[in-house]
Enzyme design. Structure first.
Site, PDB file in Angstrom:
ATOM      1  N   CYS A 164      82.139  28.082  27.558  1.00  0.00           N
ATOM      2  CA  CYS A 164      82.181  29.540  27.475  1.00  0.00           C
ATOM      3  C   CYS A 164      81.585  30.060  26.176  1.00  0.00           C
ATOM      4  O   CYS A 164      80.730  30.946  26.186  1.00  0.00           O
ATOM      5  CB  CYS A 164      83.621  30.035  27.623  1.00  0.00           C
ATOM      6  SG  CYS A 164      83.759  31.838  27.531  1.00  0.00           S
TER       7      CYS A 164
ATOM      8  N   HIS B 251      89.139  62.392  35.367  1.00  0.00           N
ATOM      9  CA  HIS B 251      87.901  63.053  35.788  1.00  0.00           C
ATOM     10  C   HIS B 251      87.123  63.558  34.576  1.00  0.00           C
ATOM     11  O   HIS B 251      87.721  64.032  33.616  1.00  0.00           O
ATOM     12  CB  HIS B 251      88.253  64.241  36.707  1.00  0.00           C
ATOM     13  CG  HIS B 251      87.058  64.967  37.217  1.00  0.00           C
ATOM     14  ND1 HIS B 251      86.265  64.471  38.231  1.00  0.00           N
ATOM     15  CD2 HIS B 251      86.516  66.162  36.850  1.00  0.00           C
ATOM     16  CE1 HIS B 251      85.293  65.319  38.475  1.00  0.00           C
ATOM     17  NE2 HIS B 251      85.416  66.368  37.647  1.00  0.00           N
TER      18      HIS B 251
ATOM     19  N   LYS C 206      75.780  34.433  27.344  1.00  0.00           N
ATOM     20  CA  LYS C 206      75.256  35.152  28.515  1.00  0.00           C
ATOM     21  C   LYS C 206      75.509  36.648  28.376  1.00  0.00           C
ATOM     22  O   LYS C 206      74.616  37.464  28.645  1.00  0.00           O
ATOM     23  CB  LYS C 206      75.909  34.630  29.787  1.00  0.00           C
ATOM     24  CG  LYS C 206      75.515  35.384  31.043  1.00  0.00           C
ATOM     25  CD  LYS C 206      76.470  35.064  32.166  1.00  0.00           C
ATOM     26  CE  LYS C 206      77.857  35.619  31.887  1.00  0.00           C
ATOM     27  NZ  LYS C 206      78.845  35.253  32.908  1.00  0.00           N
TER      28      LYS C 206
ATOM     29  N   CYS D  67      79.715  32.060  28.989  1.00  0.00           N
ATOM     30  CA  CYS D  67      79.960  33.495  29.114  1.00  0.00           C
ATOM     31  C   CYS D  67      79.656  34.291  27.857  1.00  0.00           C
ATOM     32  O   CYS D  67      79.175  35.431  27.957  1.00  0.00           O
ATOM     33  CB  CYS D  67      81.401  33.740  29.573  1.00  0.00           C
ATOM     34  SG  CYS D  67      82.633  32.625  28.911  1.00  0.00           S
TER      35      CYS D  67
ATOM     36  N   TYR E 125      87.136  28.960  16.091  1.00  0.00           N
ATOM     37  CA  TYR E 125      87.913  28.021  16.909  1.00  0.00           C
ATOM     38  C   TYR E 125      88.364  26.822  16.076  1.00  0.00           C
ATOM     39  O   TYR E 125      89.531  26.399  16.127  1.00  0.00           O
ATOM     40  CB  TYR E 125      87.075  27.538  18.089  1.00  0.00           C
ATOM     41  CG  TYR E 125      87.211  28.365  19.346  1.00  0.00           C
ATOM     42  CD1 TYR E 125      87.650  27.796  20.527  1.00  0.00           C
ATOM     43  CD2 TYR E 125      86.878  29.718  19.354  1.00  0.00           C
ATOM     44  CE1 TYR E 125      87.761  28.549  21.692  1.00  0.00           C
ATOM     45  CE2 TYR E 125      86.986  30.480  20.493  1.00  0.00           C
ATOM     46  CZ  TYR E 125      87.432  29.887  21.666  1.00  0.00           C
ATOM     47  OH  TYR E 125      87.551  30.644  22.804  1.00  0.00           O
TER      48      TYR E 125
ATOM     49  N   ALA F   3      84.408  38.842  37.490  1.00  0.00           N
ATOM     50  CA  ALA F   3      83.239  39.720  37.488  1.00  0.00           C
ATOM     51  C   ALA F   3      81.973  38.887  37.498  1.00  0.00           C
ATOM     52  O   ALA F   3      81.924  37.795  36.923  1.00  0.00           O
ATOM     53  CB  ALA F   3      83.241  40.645  36.278  1.00  0.00           C
TER      54      ALA F   3
ATOM     55  N   GLU G  44      72.904  36.167  37.628  1.00  0.00           N
ATOM     56  CA  GLU G  44      73.063  36.793  36.318  1.00  0.00           C
ATOM     57  C   GLU G  44      71.810  36.608  35.471  1.00  0.00           C
ATOM     58  O   GLU G  44      71.333  37.559  34.840  1.00  0.00           O
ATOM     59  CB  GLU G  44      74.300  36.228  35.614  1.00  0.00           C
ATOM     60  CG  GLU G  44      75.600  36.707  36.233  1.00  0.00           C
ATOM     61  CD  GLU G  44      76.829  36.040  35.658  1.00  0.00           C
ATOM     62  OE1 GLU G  44      77.917  36.621  35.788  1.00  0.00           O
ATOM     63  OE2 GLU G  44      76.710  34.931  35.082  1.00  0.00           O
TER      64      GLU G  44
ATOM     65  N   THR H  87      87.023  30.799  32.592  1.00  0.00           N
ATOM     66  CA  THR H  87      87.580  30.569  31.264  1.00  0.00           C
ATOM     67  C   THR H  87      89.024  31.053  31.112  1.00  0.00           C
ATOM     68  O   THR H  87      89.871  30.314  30.593  1.00  0.00           O
ATOM     69  CB  THR H  87      86.684  31.218  30.200  1.00  0.00           C
ATOM     70  OG1 THR H  87      85.401  30.583  30.222  1.00  0.00           O
ATOM     71  CG2 THR H  87      87.291  31.092  28.812  1.00  0.00           C
TER      72      THR H  87
ATOM     73  N   GLU I  52      87.724  57.099  39.203  1.00  0.00           N
ATOM     74  CA  GLU I  52      88.663  57.986  39.885  1.00  0.00           C
ATOM     75  C   GLU I  52      88.577  57.843  41.400  1.00  0.00           C
ATOM     76  O   GLU I  52      89.536  58.146  42.120  1.00  0.00           O
ATOM     77  CB  GLU I  52      88.421  59.434  39.478  1.00  0.00           C
ATOM     78  CG  GLU I  52      87.123  60.040  39.980  1.00  0.00           C
ATOM     79  CD  GLU I  52      86.928  61.471  39.498  1.00  0.00           C
ATOM     80  OE1 GLU I  52      87.692  62.342  39.951  1.00  0.00           O
ATOM     81  OE2 GLU I  52      86.030  61.692  38.672  1.00  0.00           O
TER      82      GLU I  52
ATOM     83  N   TYR J 215      76.808  32.901  40.752  1.00  0.00           N
ATOM     84  CA  TYR J 215      76.921  33.634  39.492  1.00  0.00           C
ATOM     85  C   TYR J 215      75.712  33.382  38.582  1.00  0.00           C
ATOM     86  O   TYR J 215      75.055  34.313  38.125  1.00  0.00           O
ATOM     87  CB  TYR J 215      78.145  33.152  38.708  1.00  0.00           C
ATOM     88  CG  TYR J 215      79.501  33.620  39.108  1.00  0.00           C
ATOM     89  CD1 TYR J 215      80.193  34.555  38.337  1.00  0.00           C
ATOM     90  CD2 TYR J 215      80.152  33.094  40.229  1.00  0.00           C
ATOM     91  CE1 TYR J 215      81.476  34.946  38.657  1.00  0.00           C
ATOM     92  CE2 TYR J 215      81.439  33.490  40.562  1.00  0.00           C
ATOM     93  CZ  TYR J 215      82.103  34.416  39.774  1.00  0.00           C
ATOM     94  OH  TYR J 215      83.370  34.804  40.084  1.00  0.00           O
TER      95      TYR J 215
END
Length: 459
Positions: free
Chosen positions: A44, A438, A52, A49, A100, A343, A184, A313, A443, A180
């Protein structure tokens, strides 16, 4: 086997899931070691991700520049610098990888750079020969691109691992696959200025997604200039002076600068030693686990894509956290793998949670469908033809919303919030009782009152 060191938990793979398991376990007081043979952060952060999404952001400026004229902006000629984008990406993933690693150090986890293999139910050996005895072993090695089919010249193609760092921008790109990854990158590169073709063996893109969303995205991809070629396979690739010559199964030849193979990934379990210690693997190489991520060997667990359950992930992170809770937190925690929001970061995005219409109709007695398609305000002002599509799938017997699907700007953001409602068991009445914000595209999710279809399964 004599061990150089004893630990409570040894994690193989310092991706998102492995790092989370290691940190949480160490927080409970466990002595933890983790090994990584590439860069800390896993697919990832390093090859998936995160880079990307950086490229997705970069590609969408092409649309923003064009659409700005409808709002009164005069637009100078814009140019794109591929090398600058690659360098920007590299700085960001290097920064995240360092974070990390620093978080592991702060948690008291010992990080070992190098490949690790399982040599016994409670033993791990590093490539340098150092041996560890571990009460528990967690395999979190993720997945790797799998090049299918095996045809002449396949070594001339690249995978998603290499496409981020190409020395030269490909003016002509063939993406092979319809999932995907292929879609993408096709969406990214067509906006950056490449002539993009997508070839795939099936009849439609994104197998398993809702049919209306697949059709809507197909139209949007074609409108962006992507040449979609269903029902085709690659028969061979040859290098010539003018580029790569790709022979396709319809007897045509396509000349491109790069071929991206995005036909799937396989669990990274080869040569880990798992079979030799009795860990049962599935036919695809994934580690078979129970609801607590335990393998057939009681001391060995597996999390993330290496189990091929839900290869996302956030799922790996949740599984890693649950594993640490189970083993060291006195909180046995199984992970639920249903109603997971996700997504597809094409342009436009596809955000989804829960059942597709097709899945609902195959499992429920009564299915109610609510859907809409419209040009959002930004499109009407800018002159863009891009549309937004939304669909709500409802269990007609209980009124419970079992699936929501959105194709349009910020669909991924909407899917995250919709995931809460679907996970909590919200009904269509709950959606209807929610006040709209709105003017927004979202909505429409709470103003769709008219049912567009009802399906009753025959007894």
């Amino acid at each position: 086997m004599t061990a150089d060191e004893e630990v409570d938990l040894f994690v193989i793979g310092a991706g998102s899931g492995g790092v989370r398991a290691a940190r949480i376990a160490a927080g409970y007081g466990a002595k933890v070691a983790i090994a990584e043979d590439f860069r800390v952060g896993g697919t990832c952060v390093i090859r998936g991700c995160v880079p990307k999404k950086i490229y997705v952001y970069a590609s969408r400026f092409a649309d923003e520049f064009e659409q700005s004229e409808g709002f009164g902006w005069s637009r100078p000629q814009a140019s794109f610098d591929w090398g600058h984008l690659v360098a920007t990406k590299e700085r960001e993933i290097t920064r995240l990888s360092a974070i990390y690693a620093a978080n592991l150090e702060k948690a008291g986890v010992a990080l070992h750079q190098g490949r690790a293999t399982v040599t016994g139910p409670n033993h791990v050996m590093l490539a340098n020969g150092r041996c560890f005895a571990a009460k528990y072993i967690a395999v979190a090695t993720g997945g790797v691109p799998e090049h299918r089919p095996h045809v002449p010249g396949l070594d001339l193609a690249i995978s998603s691992n290499e496409i981020f760092d190409l020395p030269d921008f490909p003016k002509r790109l063939l993406a092979v696959g319809a999932g995907y990854v292929a879609l993408e990158f096709a969406s990214i590169f067509v906006r950056l200025g490449s002539r993009v073709t997508v070839a795939f063996r099936g009849e439609t893109i994104l197998r398993g997604f809702d049919g209306d969303m697949r059709a809507g995205l197909t139209a949007e991809l074609q409108a962006s200039g992507i040449d979609l070629r269903p029902g085709l396979s690659v028969l061979g690739i040859e290098r010539h002076a003018d580029g790569l010559h790709v022979r396709l199964s319809d007897a045509s030849t396509l000349v491109v600068d790069q071929v991206l193979l995005a036909t799937g990934r396989r669990p990274a379990t080869r040569d880990l030693g798992l079979e030799h210690v009795g860990v049962e693997l599935a036919e695809d190489g994934s580690v078979k686990v129970d609801g607590f991520s335990r393998s057939s060997v009681p001391s060995i667990y597996a999390i993330g894509d290496v189990t091929n359950r839900v290869n996302l992930t956030p799922v790996a992170i949740r599984e890693g956290h649950a594993l640490a809770d189970t083993l060291f937190g006195d909180k046995p925690t199984p992970v639920e793998h249903h109603a997971i929001a996700t997504a597809v970061f094409t342009t436009p995005e596809l955000g989804t949670v829960g059942l597709s219409e097709e899945e609902a109709r195959s499992t429920l007695d009564v299915v109610d469908i609510y859907k809409t398609s419209f040009r959002p305000m930004k499109s009407t002002i800018s002159g863009s033809s891009t549309r937004t599509m939304m669909k709500i799938v409802v269990d007609g017997a209980t009124d419970r919303v079992v699936g929501v699907h959105v194709l349009g700007t910020d669909a991924g953001e909407m899917a995250q919030l919709l995931g809460i409602a679907v996970k909590m068991g919200a009904t269509k009445r709950d959606f209807d009782a929610t006040m709209a914000v709105h003017p927004t595209a979202a909505e429409e999710l709470v103003t769709m009152r008219t049912r567009t279809a009802r399906y009753v399964r025959e007894a």
